[in-house]
Design an enzyme around this catalytic site. Structure first.
Site, mmCIF file in Angstrom:
data_model
loop_
_atom_site.group_PDB
_atom_site.id
_atom_site.type_symbol
_atom_site.label_atom_id
_atom_site.label_comp_id
_atom_site.label_asym_id
_atom_site.label_seq_id
_atom_site.Cartn_x
_atom_site.Cartn_y
_atom_site.Cartn_z
ATOM 1 N N LYS A 1 1.972 -3.178 7.183
ATOM 2 C CA LYS A 1 2.131 -3.544 5.770
ATOM 3 C C LYS A 1 3.598 -3.400 5.349
ATOM 4 C CE LYS A 1 -0.466 -4.695 3.156
ATOM 5 N NZ LYS A 1 -0.821 -6.114 2.802
ATOM 6 N N THR B 1 0.812 -1.214 0.000
ATOM 7 C CA THR B 1 0.000 0.000 0.000
ATOM 8 C C THR B 1 0.847 1.266 0.000
ATOM 9 O OG1 THR B 1 -1.542 1.269 1.415
ATOM 10 C CG2 THR B 1 -0.071 -0.243 2.519
ATOM 11 N N TYR C 1 -1.693 0.428 10.474
ATOM 12 C CA TYR C 1 -1.883 -0.336 9.242
ATOM 13 C C TYR C 1 -0.665 -0.204 8.333
ATOM 14 C CZ TYR C 1 -3.570 -1.439 4.551
ATOM 15 O OH TYR C 1 -3.693 -1.937 3.278
#
Length: 284
Positions: free
Chosen positions: A130, A101, A126
Site C-alpha cells: 500500500k 492505510t 500488505y
C-alpha cells in the site's frame, strides 16, 4: 465532474458510488470483471474510453495474512495496479484519489496519532504494497489525493462489526484484544468526505477515521451495547490472543491517525464512532 470508482464491489467503493449518485454526479463503478488492474493496456484502454475527470481508486488486495505468502499477487495489485491507474489518470488528465492505510506506519514506535508525514515503516506485506502504491501515485501525478483510513466497516462486505454480531449468536463470551488502539472508519462517512474532496484541487496526503480513541475491546463492547447483545467481552493482550489465534502478518498496536492535514485543508472530520455504529446497525 465525471468520476470512475474502482473496487465498487468492496465496502468503500460501494459507498462512494452511493454518495456520488445521491449528489447527482456522473459516475461509473468498476471491478475485476471490467478490467484487470495488473494489465496496463487494459486499464489505459478502459479509462481512455470512459474519460473521467476524477478517479477514486478503492480497489486493492486486502487479505492481510494471505499476503504474507502471496507477496507477488499483492504487489501486482497494490503497487503495479495502482501505477497503471495513475498512468491512465495522467493520460486523460484526471485527478486521482488513492485509498491507503495506517499500515504504512510501523504501528509500534509511538503512542500518539500518526502524522501524515511521519516516517513510513510498514511491518507486513500488505502495508509495504500500500505504501508502494502511495509512492507510485506521488511520483506520477501532481493532481492526487492520498487518503489513509483504518478499521474499516461498511454495508457491502465483511468487517469487525459483522464478525462480532455473528459470533454473539452462538457464543456467550468472546475474547477481544485490548491493547491495539485506533478508531473505526464507517465507509458511508468517509465516502461523503471523499466526494467533498473531489474537484477541490486541494491535493495532498490526508487521514481520516470516525472520532474516538478506542481499542478493539472497546469497539466490541459498544457494538454489543447498541445491538442489545448480552455476550460478555473478555479483554486480552495481543500476545495472549496470538497464542490462541496466530496470524501470519503483524498487527499494529497503534492505528491512531492524526487529522491535522484534513483540518488544514478545511474538510470536516468524521462523526463520533458511536454515532457511526448506531447508523450502521440500522443500515444492516
Amino acid at each position: 465532474m465525471k468520476v470512475l470508482v474502482t473496487g465498487v464491489k468492496g465496502q468503500l467503493g460501494y459507498d462512494v458510488v452511493r454518495h456520488l449518485d445521491l449528489r447527482g454526479i456522473e459516475n461509473r463503478g468498476v471491478d475485476i470483471a471490467d478490467f484487470d488492474l495488473t494489465d496496463e493496456k487494459a486499464v489505459l484502454s478502459y479509462i481512455r474510453e470512459y474519460a473521467p475527470t476524477s478517479i477514486v481508486h478503492c480497489a486493492a488486495y486486502t487479505a492481510v495474512d494471505k499476503a504474507e505468502s502471496d507477496r507477488d499477487t499483492c504487489f501486482a495489485v497494490n503497487v503495479m495496479g495502482t501505477k497503471n491507474v495513475a498512468l491512465a489518470a495522467k493520460a486523460v488528465q484526471a485527478e486521482m484519489m488513492y485509498i491507503s492505510t495506517d499500515y504504512v506506519f510501523d504501528g509500534f514506535s509511538k503512542d500518539t496519532p500518526w502524522e501524515a508525514d511521519d516516517p513510513k515503516n510498514p511491518q507486513n506485506v500488505y502495508g509495504e504494497t500500500k505504501y508502494g502504491g502511495e509512492l507510485e501515485v506521488q511520483k506520477l501525478l501532481n493532481d492526487s489525493y492520498i487518503l489513509r483510513i483504518c478499521w474499516v466497516f461498511g454495508k457491502n462486505g465483511g468487517n469487525f462489526v459483522k464478525t462480532m454480531l455473528r459470533l454473539s449468536e452462538t457464543l456467550d463470551e468472546i475474547s477481544v484484544v485490548c491493547d491495539q488502539h485506533g478508531a473505526p472508519t464507517y465507509t458511508f462517512d468517509v465516502a461523503s468526505l471523499i466526494c467533498d474532496m473531489l474537484g477541490s484541487r486541494k491535493y495532498g496526503v490526508y487521514q481520516a477515521s470516525n472520532e474516538g480513541d478506542i481499542t478493539w475491546y472497546d469497539f466490541a463492547k459498544e457494538i454489543f451495547a447498541q445491538a442489545g447483545r448480552q455476550t460478555k467481552v473478555v479483554p486480552v493482550t495481543s500476545e495472549e490472543y496470538a497464542k490462541e489465534h496466530p496470524t501470519a502478518a503483524a498487527r499494529p498496536k497503534n492505528s491512531r491517525l492524526s487529522k491535522q492535514t484534513l483540518i488544514d485543508g478545511g474538510f470536516a472530520r468524521l462523526p463520533d464512532y458511536k454515532d457511526a455504529v448506531a447508523r450502521y446497525l440500522k443500515e444492516i
